[in-house]
Design a protein around this motif. Structure first.
Motif, mmCIF file in Angstrom:
data_model
loop_
_atom_site.group_PDB
_atom_site.id
_atom_site.type_symbol
_atom_site.label_atom_id
_atom_site.label_comp_id
_atom_site.label_asym_id
_atom_site.label_seq_id
_atom_site.Cartn_x
_atom_site.Cartn_y
_atom_site.Cartn_z
ATOM 1 N N ALA A 1 -26.037 10.351 4.533
ATOM 2 C CA ALA A 1 -25.396 9.488 3.547
ATOM 3 C C ALA A 1 -25.717 10.008 2.141
ATOM 4 C CB ALA A 1 -25.887 8.052 3.704
ATOM 5 N N ALA A 2 -24.696 10.428 1.417
ATOM 6 C CA ALA A 2 -24.882 11.013 0.088
ATOM 7 C C ALA A 2 -25.620 10.067 -0.851
ATOM 8 C CB ALA A 2 -23.528 11.408 -0.497
ATOM 9 N N GLU A 3 -25.321 8.785 -0.760
ATOM 10 C CA GLU A 3 -25.911 7.820 -1.700
ATOM 11 C C GLU A 3 -27.416 7.638 -1.491
ATOM 12 O OE1 GLU A 3 -24.225 5.591 1.813
ATOM 13 O OE2 GLU A 3 -23.444 7.109 0.457
ATOM 14 N N THR A 4 -27.959 8.134 -0.391
ATOM 15 C CA THR A 4 -29.402 8.005 -0.156
ATOM 16 C C THR A 4 -30.200 9.192 -0.694
ATOM 17 O OG1 THR A 4 -29.345 9.079 2.017
ATOM 18 C CG2 THR A 4 -28.959 6.677 1.951
ATOM 19 N N LEU A 5 -29.507 10.229 -1.159
ATOM 20 C CA LEU A 5 -30.209 11.408 -1.670
ATOM 21 C C LEU A 5 -30.877 11.087 -3.003
ATOM 22 C CD1 LEU A 5 -27.553 14.160 -0.862
ATOM 23 C CD2 LEU A 5 -29.757 13.774 0.297
ATOM 24 N N PRO A 6 -32.114 11.538 -3.195
ATOM 25 C CA PRO A 6 -32.841 11.277 -4.442
ATOM 26 C C PRO A 6 -32.417 12.268 -5.541
ATOM 27 C CG PRO A 6 -34.234 12.487 -2.926
ATOM 28 C CD PRO A 6 -32.950 12.207 -2.198
ATOM 29 N N LEU A 7 -31.333 11.982 -6.208
ATOM 30 C CA LEU A 7 -30.750 12.871 -7.212
ATOM 31 C C LEU A 7 -31.664 12.997 -8.430
ATOM 32 C CD1 LEU A 7 -28.160 14.479 -7.949
ATOM 33 C CD2 LEU A 7 -27.318 12.394 -9.028
ATOM 34 N N THR A 8 -31.975 14.247 -8.809
ATOM 35 C CA THR A 8 -32.817 14.486 -9.985
ATOM 36 C C THR A 8 -32.050 15.140 -11.126
ATOM 37 O OG1 THR A 8 -33.558 16.657 -9.201
ATOM 38 C CG2 THR A 8 -34.887 14.735 -8.566
ATOM 39 N N GLU A 9 -30.834 15.624 -10.869
ATOM 40 C CA GLU A 9 -29.992 16.234 -11.902
ATOM 41 C C GLU A 9 -28.569 15.740 -11.713
ATOM 42 O OE1 GLU A 9 -30.115 20.504 -12.031
ATOM 43 O OE2 GLU A 9 -32.286 20.539 -11.785
ATOM 44 N N GLY A 10 -27.862 15.547 -12.815
ATOM 45 C CA GLY A 10 -26.475 15.122 -12.716
ATOM 46 C C GLY A 10 -26.341 13.616 -12.584
ATOM 47 N N ILE A 11 -25.103 13.183 -12.289
ATOM 48 C CA ILE A 11 -24.761 11.761 -12.253
ATOM 49 C C ILE A 11 -24.804 11.191 -10.840
ATOM 50 C CG2 ILE A 11 -22.976 10.068 -12.855
ATOM 51 C CD1 ILE A 11 -24.142 11.644 -15.256
ATOM 52 N N MET A 12 -24.173 11.902 -9.889
ATOM 53 C CA MET A 12 -24.124 11.400 -8.518
ATOM 54 C C MET A 12 -23.691 12.505 -7.569
ATOM 55 S SD MET A 12 -20.532 9.198 -8.424
ATOM 56 C CE MET A 12 -20.798 8.360 -9.957
ATOM 57 N N GLU B 1 -15.611 16.573 5.392
ATOM 58 C CA GLU B 1 -15.721 16.225 3.977
ATOM 59 C C GLU B 1 -16.718 17.157 3.290
ATOM 60 O OE1 GLU B 1 -15.041 11.432 4.150
ATOM 61 O OE2 GLU B 1 -16.989 12.222 4.805
ATOM 62 N N TYR B 2 -16.562 17.260 1.975
ATOM 63 C CA TYR B 2 -17.395 18.134 1.159
ATOM 64 C C TYR B 2 -18.356 17.309 0.317
ATOM 65 C CZ TYR B 2 -13.906 21.538 2.468
ATOM 66 O OH TYR B 2 -13.072 22.350 3.201
ATOM 67 N N LEU B 3 -19.618 17.733 0.275
ATOM 68 C CA LEU B 3 -20.615 17.072 -0.556
ATOM 69 C C LEU B 3 -20.526 17.672 -1.960
ATOM 70 C CD1 LEU B 3 -22.957 15.005 -0.562
ATOM 71 C CD2 LEU B 3 -24.494 16.943 -0.189
ATOM 72 N N LEU B 4 -20.132 16.839 -2.922
ATOM 73 C CA LEU B 4 -19.963 17.305 -4.296
ATOM 74 C C LEU B 4 -20.919 16.582 -5.226
ATOM 75 C CD1 LEU B 4 -16.082 17.570 -4.572
ATOM 76 C CD2 LEU B 4 -17.749 19.348 -3.986
ATOM 77 N N HIS B 5 -21.230 17.263 -6.311
ATOM 78 C CA HIS B 5 -22.215 16.823 -7.299
ATOM 79 C C HIS B 5 -21.508 16.657 -8.636
ATOM 80 C CE1 HIS B 5 -25.627 18.365 -10.052
ATOM 81 N NE2 HIS B 5 -25.916 17.120 -9.740
ATOM 82 N N LEU B 6 -21.567 15.473 -9.217
ATOM 83 C CA LEU B 6 -20.999 15.246 -10.547
ATOM 84 C C LEU B 6 -22.029 15.672 -11.579
ATOM 85 C CD1 LEU B 6 -18.730 14.281 -12.379
ATOM 86 C CD2 LEU B 6 -19.630 11.948 -12.142
ATOM 87 N N ARG B 7 -21.684 16.715 -12.333
ATOM 88 C CA ARG B 7 -22.596 17.282 -13.325
ATOM 89 C C ARG B 7 -22.664 16.408 -14.574
ATOM 90 N NH1 ARG B 7 -24.307 22.059 -12.528
ATOM 91 N NH2 ARG B 7 -24.325 22.692 -14.724
ATOM 92 N N ASP B 8 -23.809 16.450 -15.237
ATOM 93 C CA ASP B 8 -23.947 15.746 -16.506
ATOM 94 C C ASP B 8 -22.896 16.250 -17.487
ATOM 95 O OD1 ASP B 8 -26.291 14.062 -16.152
ATOM 96 O OD2 ASP B 8 -27.439 15.920 -16.025
ATOM 97 N N ASN B 9 -22.418 15.369 -18.355
ATOM 98 C CA ASN B 9 -21.461 15.760 -19.392
ATOM 99 C C ASN B 9 -22.214 15.917 -20.706
ATOM 100 O OD1 ASN B 9 -19.129 16.401 -20.686
ATOM 101 N ND2 ASN B 9 -18.315 14.332 -20.729
#
Length: 141
Positions: free
Chosen positions: A96-107, A17-25
């Motif tokens: 686990a992607a959901e455990t990453l502390p996202l600082t930019e974007g949506i998810m 699987e690929y780890l993808l980042h949903l960018r801010d709109n």
């Protein structure tokens, strides 16, 4: 500054699987509202692509990935090969992607290759994944 200014990480887990980042709109950013690879631009004349991607991953999601390898250099605009180039690095991570502390974007999320065509993708990132799928990862620049 010589060489590509942009960097990105094609991160794959052991399930393929690929780890993808949903960018801010939001206006003013590159490819707003699309799924893309994590990454960003180099800062200053002295920062190498390797240093930039290491910094960007740590800043955006707190991720440190030893063993990143250069995979490809691609145009930021698929329709025309402009001077805007992105150095893409290949990495492996099984977290686990959901455990990453996202600082930019949506998810950030993991996606299988079969789902990628159904997402609203950043065109160059989709092209990189398609290239990887076709060659199953042979490193070339």
């Amino acid at each position: 500054m010589e060489g590509p200014l942009g960097t990105a990480a094609l991160i794959i887990n052991s399930r393929g699987e690929y780890l993808l980042h949903l960018r801010d709109n939001i206006p003013g950013i590159c490819d707003p509202g699309t799924w893309s690879l994590l990454g960003g631009g180099r800062e200053g004349d002295e920062e190498t692509p390797e240093a930039a991607i290491t910094r960007e991953l740590k800043e955006e999601v707190g991720l440190v990935l030893p063993g990143l390898k250069r995979y490809a250099v691609v145009p930021a605009h698929v329709a025309d090969a402009t001077d805007d180039l992105i150095t893409v690095f290949l990495g492996r991570w099984d977290g686990a992607a959901e455990t990453l502390p996202l600082t930019e974007g949506i998810m950030v999320r993991w996606f299988s290759a079969s789902v990628i065509p159904r997402l609203v993708m950043c065109p160059w990132a989709q092209a990189v994944i398609e290239r990887y799928e076709q060659g199953k990862g042979s490193c070339a620049e």
